[in-house]
Motif scaffolding. Sequence first.
Motif, mmCIF file in Angstrom:
data_model
loop_
_atom_site.group_PDB
_atom_site.id
_atom_site.type_symbol
_atom_site.label_atom_id
_atom_site.label_comp_id
_atom_site.label_asym_id
_atom_site.label_seq_id
_atom_site.Cartn_x
_atom_site.Cartn_y
_atom_site.Cartn_z
ATOM 1 N N THR A 297 30.621 26.050 20.740
ATOM 2 C CA THR A 297 29.512 26.164 21.677
ATOM 3 C C THR A 297 28.895 24.795 21.915
ATOM 4 O O THR A 297 29.089 23.863 21.135
ATOM 5 N N THR B 103 26.340 31.501 28.097
ATOM 6 C CA THR B 103 25.767 32.577 27.281
ATOM 7 C C THR B 103 24.324 32.222 26.913
ATOM 8 O O THR B 103 23.856 31.116 27.165
ATOM 9 N N ALA C 147 21.513 31.277 24.136
ATOM 10 C CA ALA C 147 21.524 30.511 22.892
ATOM 11 C C ALA C 147 21.653 31.464 21.714
ATOM 12 O O ALA C 147 20.994 32.508 21.661
ATOM 13 N N GLU D 189 25.631 27.236 26.227
ATOM 14 C CA GLU D 189 24.481 28.049 25.843
ATOM 15 C C GLU D 189 23.242 27.638 26.641
ATOM 16 O O GLU D 189 22.734 26.514 26.482
#
Length: 296
Positions: A13, A164, A166, A195
């Motif tokens: 991520t 997405t 966090a 994120e």
Amino acid sequence: MKPFTFKATTHSTAPASIGKPVGSAVMEAVIDEPGPVEVDTVGTDWEANLSGLLNLKHPKAVAAGLKERKEPIKIYTHVVRHPAHGFFLVDTGVSQRLVEDPTGVGVGFMLKKYGGIDKMNPRPSTAQVIEAQGVPLAGVFMTHLHLDHVSGFPDIPLDVPVYTGADEAEARLFLNAVAQGTNNHLLEGRPPLQELQFERDPDGKLAGVNDVFGDGSFFAILTPGHTIGHLSFLARTPDGAVLMTGDVSHTRWGWENDVEPGTFLAERDASRESLLALKALSKRHPKMDVRLGHQA
């Protein structure tokens, strides 16, 4: 002693390169003004246990006499078109490849057996939705990383960025022991998950808001509960605001009666709070078009 838990995915991520945290007041100041974003919602047929979709123990559900049954629902993908930034999806829809050969695209045995894949009806498939736009897909915004929301990934080009909430990938649950391997396979070969970042809402009306394109046209709303990093999205269109709740509310009955999902959630209190926060938002802006997680 806490039970051993698993991340939703071990895929890498990174903080998103787009979007900026804003207060809910910034978003609400422009919600009722027409905007430049177009949204089309495409649904494919599915079914699930009502006890997962709706808290059948809630007093309102008990009073209504709701009982366990298979509930006909939809798996949605929302086509979002921004005049400057391009064409995006909110959630991925359903891939024909995943339905026909779940093992071949990396779906684990338990999800293949119990995930309801055999009930998914990819008409149209994610590939068909993308092809119909006639332009390259610029990105995918995920409400969360559950199977019925990632089931279109086999049709998503590997270089397309995926956004997405966090901590969505890092959220730990025991049930991710079943889902993690599948998510890892579906995300393999892709860039790090992007994120979107949030700050505490100074007005306290929502958990957090992100102005995704920085122009007040498309917002991500942090709505934890179903998963810790669950997101809802709001687009300003020429016809008014469109709110995509994701799985804050699966069903029309749940939305209309303020009843949160049943067993399909991570934290019940947070899920209920997110539902009530979105309901309050819709009441403050009654012309808003609300599109629920799995029913019209």
